[in-house]
Write a protein that holds these residues in place. Sequence first.
Motif, PDB file in Angstrom:
ATOM      1  N   LYS A 141      19.078  43.563 -38.970  1.00  0.00           N
ATOM      2  CA  LYS A 141      19.361  42.309 -39.691  1.00  0.00           C
ATOM      3  C   LYS A 141      18.393  41.208 -39.258  1.00  0.00           C
ATOM      4  O   LYS A 141      18.782  40.109 -38.862  1.00  0.00           O
ATOM      5  CB  LYS A 141      20.805  41.867 -39.475  1.00  0.00           C
ATOM      6  CG  LYS A 141      21.837  42.891 -39.908  1.00  0.00           C
ATOM      7  CD  LYS A 141      23.244  42.391 -39.667  1.00  0.00           C
ATOM      8  CE  LYS A 141      24.266  43.425 -40.069  1.00  0.00           C
ATOM      9  NZ  LYS A 141      24.206  44.641 -39.244  1.00  0.00           N
ATOM     10  N   GLY A 142      17.119  41.560 -39.357  1.00  0.00           N
ATOM     11  CA  GLY A 142      16.100  40.585 -39.000  1.00  0.00           C
ATOM     12  C   GLY A 142      15.992  40.371 -37.503  1.00  0.00           C
ATOM     13  O   GLY A 142      15.777  39.238 -37.040  1.00  0.00           O
ATOM     14  N   PHE A 143      16.152  41.436 -36.714  1.00  0.00           N
ATOM     15  CA  PHE A 143      16.064  41.407 -35.248  1.00  0.00           C
ATOM     16  C   PHE A 143      17.135  40.511 -34.625  1.00  0.00           C
ATOM     17  O   PHE A 143      16.921  39.914 -33.574  1.00  0.00           O
ATOM     18  CB  PHE A 143      14.673  40.942 -34.785  1.00  0.00           C
ATOM     19  CG  PHE A 143      13.575  41.886 -35.169  1.00  0.00           C
ATOM     20  CD1 PHE A 143      13.261  42.968 -34.368  1.00  0.00           C
ATOM     21  CD2 PHE A 143      12.861  41.711 -36.349  1.00  0.00           C
ATOM     22  CE1 PHE A 143      12.255  43.861 -34.730  1.00  0.00           C
ATOM     23  CE2 PHE A 143      11.857  42.591 -36.713  1.00  0.00           C
ATOM     24  CZ  PHE A 143      11.555  43.674 -35.911  1.00  0.00           C
ATOM     25  N   SER A 144      18.305  40.473 -35.258  1.00  0.00           N
ATOM     26  CA  SER A 144      19.388  39.637 -34.725  1.00  0.00           C
ATOM     27  C   SER A 144      20.512  40.458 -34.099  1.00  0.00           C
ATOM     28  O   SER A 144      21.297  39.927 -33.310  1.00  0.00           O
ATOM     29  CB  SER A 144      19.972  38.758 -35.840  1.00  0.00           C
ATOM     30  OG  SER A 144      20.528  39.557 -36.880  1.00  0.00           O
ATOM     31  N   THR A 145      20.628  41.752 -34.423  1.00  0.00           N
ATOM     32  CA  THR A 145      21.676  42.599 -33.839  1.00  0.00           C
ATOM     33  C   THR A 145      21.083  43.935 -33.424  1.00  0.00           C
ATOM     34  O   THR A 145      20.062  44.370 -33.966  1.00  0.00           O
ATOM     35  CB  THR A 145      22.823  42.867 -34.836  1.00  0.00           C
ATOM     36  OG1 THR A 145      22.305  43.581 -35.971  1.00  0.00           O
ATOM     37  CG2 THR A 145      23.452  41.561 -35.299  1.00  0.00           C
ATOM     38  N   LEU A 184       9.873  42.354 -49.086  1.00  0.00           N
ATOM     39  CA  LEU A 184      10.656  43.498 -49.544  1.00  0.00           C
ATOM     40  C   LEU A 184      12.147  43.190 -49.588  1.00  0.00           C
ATOM     41  O   LEU A 184      12.910  43.889 -50.260  1.00  0.00           O
ATOM     42  CB  LEU A 184      10.411  44.700 -48.624  1.00  0.00           C
ATOM     43  CG  LEU A 184       9.042  45.376 -48.719  1.00  0.00           C
ATOM     44  CD1 LEU A 184       8.867  46.365 -47.567  1.00  0.00           C
ATOM     45  CD2 LEU A 184       8.893  46.098 -50.057  1.00  0.00           C
ATOM     46  N   PHE A 185      12.568  42.155 -48.865  1.00  0.00           N
ATOM     47  CA  PHE A 185      13.991  41.835 -48.770  1.00  0.00           C
ATOM     48  C   PHE A 185      14.392  40.679 -49.678  1.00  0.00           C
ATOM     49  O   PHE A 185      15.521  40.208 -49.613  1.00  0.00           O
ATOM     50  CB  PHE A 185      14.353  41.504 -47.316  1.00  0.00           C
ATOM     51  CG  PHE A 185      14.269  42.686 -46.403  1.00  0.00           C
ATOM     52  CD1 PHE A 185      15.374  43.498 -46.186  1.00  0.00           C
ATOM     53  CD2 PHE A 185      13.077  43.020 -45.780  1.00  0.00           C
ATOM     54  CE1 PHE A 185      15.302  44.598 -45.354  1.00  0.00           C
ATOM     55  CE2 PHE A 185      12.993  44.125 -44.940  1.00  0.00           C
ATOM     56  CZ  PHE A 185      14.102  44.912 -44.735  1.00  0.00           C
ATOM     57  N   GLN A 186      13.468  40.222 -50.506  1.00  0.00           N
ATOM     58  CA  GLN A 186      13.829  39.192 -51.468  1.00  0.00           C
ATOM     59  C   GLN A 186      14.675  39.800 -52.586  1.00  0.00           C
ATOM     60  O   GLN A 186      14.587  40.994 -52.879  1.00  0.00           O
ATOM     61  CB  GLN A 186      12.570  38.553 -52.056  1.00  0.00           C
ATOM     62  CG  GLN A 186      11.786  37.719 -51.039  1.00  0.00           C
ATOM     63  CD  GLN A 186      10.535  37.112 -51.651  1.00  0.00           C
ATOM     64  OE1 GLN A 186       9.975  37.644 -52.610  1.00  0.00           O
ATOM     65  NE2 GLN A 186      10.097  35.988 -51.112  1.00  0.00           N
ATOM     66  N   TYR A 187      15.511  38.988 -53.210  1.00  0.00           N
ATOM     67  CA  TYR A 187      16.385  39.472 -54.270  1.00  0.00           C
ATOM     68  C   TYR A 187      16.340  38.500 -55.441  1.00  0.00           C
ATOM     69  O   TYR A 187      15.976  37.324 -55.306  1.00  0.00           O
ATOM     70  CB  TYR A 187      17.810  39.650 -53.775  1.00  0.00           C
ATOM     71  CG  TYR A 187      18.302  38.549 -52.864  1.00  0.00           C
ATOM     72  CD1 TYR A 187      18.787  37.354 -53.381  1.00  0.00           C
ATOM     73  CD2 TYR A 187      18.259  38.700 -51.478  1.00  0.00           C
ATOM     74  CE1 TYR A 187      19.222  36.337 -52.550  1.00  0.00           C
ATOM     75  CE2 TYR A 187      18.695  37.688 -50.636  1.00  0.00           C
ATOM     76  CZ  TYR A 187      19.171  36.512 -51.173  1.00  0.00           C
ATOM     77  OH  TYR A 187      19.593  35.500 -50.361  1.00  0.00           O
ATOM     78  N   SER A 188      16.755  39.010 -56.588  1.00  0.00           N
ATOM     79  CA  SER A 188      16.701  38.220 -57.811  1.00  0.00           C
ATOM     80  C   SER A 188      17.908  37.286 -57.908  1.00  0.00           C
ATOM     81  O   SER A 188      18.870  37.394 -57.140  1.00  0.00           O
ATOM     82  CB  SER A 188      16.666  39.146 -59.031  1.00  0.00           C
ATOM     83  OG  SER A 188      17.895  39.856 -59.127  1.00  0.00           O
TER      84      SER A 188
END
Length: 665
Positions: free
Chosen positions: A507-511, A537-541
């Motif tokens: 989760k984005g180097f948070s866990t 790659l993790f962007q969403y519409s």
Amino acid sequence: MKKHLKRSLQPGSNLFFLLFLLFAGGALYFSLPYGILGMAVCVLLRVISLRSDAQRKRHVQELMDNIEVEGGEIHPAVTRSPLPTVVALATTGEIVWANDSFEALCGRSVSAQQVHLTELAPTFETRWLIEGKSEFPGELRMGRRAYHVFGDMVPGGAGQMMMLHFIDCTDFVHLRDEAETRHPAIAIIAIDNYEELMKNVTDTEKSNILAGIDKRLSAWTKDCSAVLRKFDRDKYIFIIENAELDKLTARKFMVLQEVRDIQNREGVVATLSIGIGKDGETLAESYQYAGLAIDMALSRGGDQAVIKNRYTFEFYGGLSEELEKRTKVKSRVVSNALSQLIRDSSQVLVMGHRNSDMDAIGAAAGMVCAARVKGKQVHIVVDQQHTMATDLIERLESLPEYKDVFISAEDAMILCDYNTLLIVVDVNRPGYVESEALLQSINKVAVVDHHRRAADYIENAVVSLHEPYASSASELVSELLQYMVPTNEILTGEAEAMLAGIYLDTKGFSTRTGVRTFEAAAYLRRAGAEVSDVKRLFQYSFDQYMERQKLISSARSCGQGVIFALTAEEVDRITAAQAADELLSIVGTRASVVAFRSGADMAVSARAAGQVNVQLLMERLGGGGNHSAAGAQLKNTTPEEADRMIMQAITGYFADQETEKAEDR
């Protein structure tokens, strides 16, 4: 009482005719002719009933005295049989005849009292006779005795009947049960984090820590007729009878909690793993089961007990979160073995789990790099119609080196031969791979995974790197590549694919991050991975964002810090996972569960902040995962059924936790 009364009032019974006669006598008060007529009818029916019973018993007796067997030979065997024998109606179980031996067994006459077999033996049933079998399955309990029952159907004029013979096996059952309870089970007990406990401590502190563990283990086993011996610096062997093991199991292995009270000066808490083998034909086989059980316990993160019998695994504990305790020695050894396997194979296939995500595709891309550098034909097996990494696959397919690399499971089945190597990444359960048929078709299989091992894991893998302490499969593969290929041979797209897999699962180097996670990310950065490209790659519409918010709006609190969202609509798996992550950010939330429609099934995605083990929660639904991220697939389930099943799983999980805490106190 109700059963006896019901039987007494059945037509044909003495009480039935007595009541009939009383009613007819009462009718005399109102009408003399009708009263006399009623009494006459009652007497007539009683005479007919007695004659019918006598005729039936005479017929049965004749049948018993002369039984025609195959070949036409007739012999009077049953009435003089020393075995307790009974004839009963197959439809109702009513006993119509019994020899003296059977009536002596019951202590009373049964054929004259309309007694049913289920009254003498409540567990008796006739399915085995209908199926054409001649022996009752197991032992039949009658009172305090146990019997082997043999029988057959006997056609006759009085209706379909069954003849049963009883052989007393009580002494045999007692001996067998005693042998089973006294049969030894073998356990291996390991200190999970011995190296971490003993790091930077003095000899005195080391002795105190080990003495504390020894003391708690001795106290745990002192009331058992068992043997506990230490055979290595961090391992014990424990031999115990099955009956005593059942007592320890009933107390949920309290020693696991008691040992957690021990910690070193840096606050590292001691934990144990217990692997128990039982029901082996020999001591050697039970010891082999114990070895499999301790491997299973360690591969699931330790701090738990696992019992392995001839058929299955049983799990106890496992509530603690995994602590990073890996060494690069294992990665180097596995990389050498995997390199040799690739060189000796005709081609390489790489496969992840169904509905593959960026971690599965990223790890697969790393394995493609290793095979390509060693000059082997390589393919990634993926269903591109059902994947959560479409953008990543499209980015890789744009590379010249990845032309025709992605293939379907059907094409892979056509391509594979006897010398094909299959590398399975990001999954260890046969039922969850992209193609179980392909897995079963290939002899040489290697597994690289970070999920906690389930009972139905992939067995007989030639090479296995299974580390539940790793953040992701991509992290493990990036470590292997450091020993398998030069850094400049890794394509930028491959490095970014592996970094995307790590980014997703952390989760984005948070866990779930450790020192090794950041070392792997730094290695991929040196190989050319750009963090900005990975984040895209993790962007969403906008539509995905609105769908996620709609799913979040259906959430409700289940208590115990758990938030549950359910929708009956089809939802993208990535959207559901993002919704679960976002729900976890609510103050006071310890776990989030999201359920959504997936074809005819209901899919479940669960996340935890560390205090709840969602793997144990999802295992109640037939799924799995790791401590902080897990999922399940509920086959052919409606949203209403899924709601009920998930709530039961949540309630059961916390009930077990409360029970363990109460026992610890």
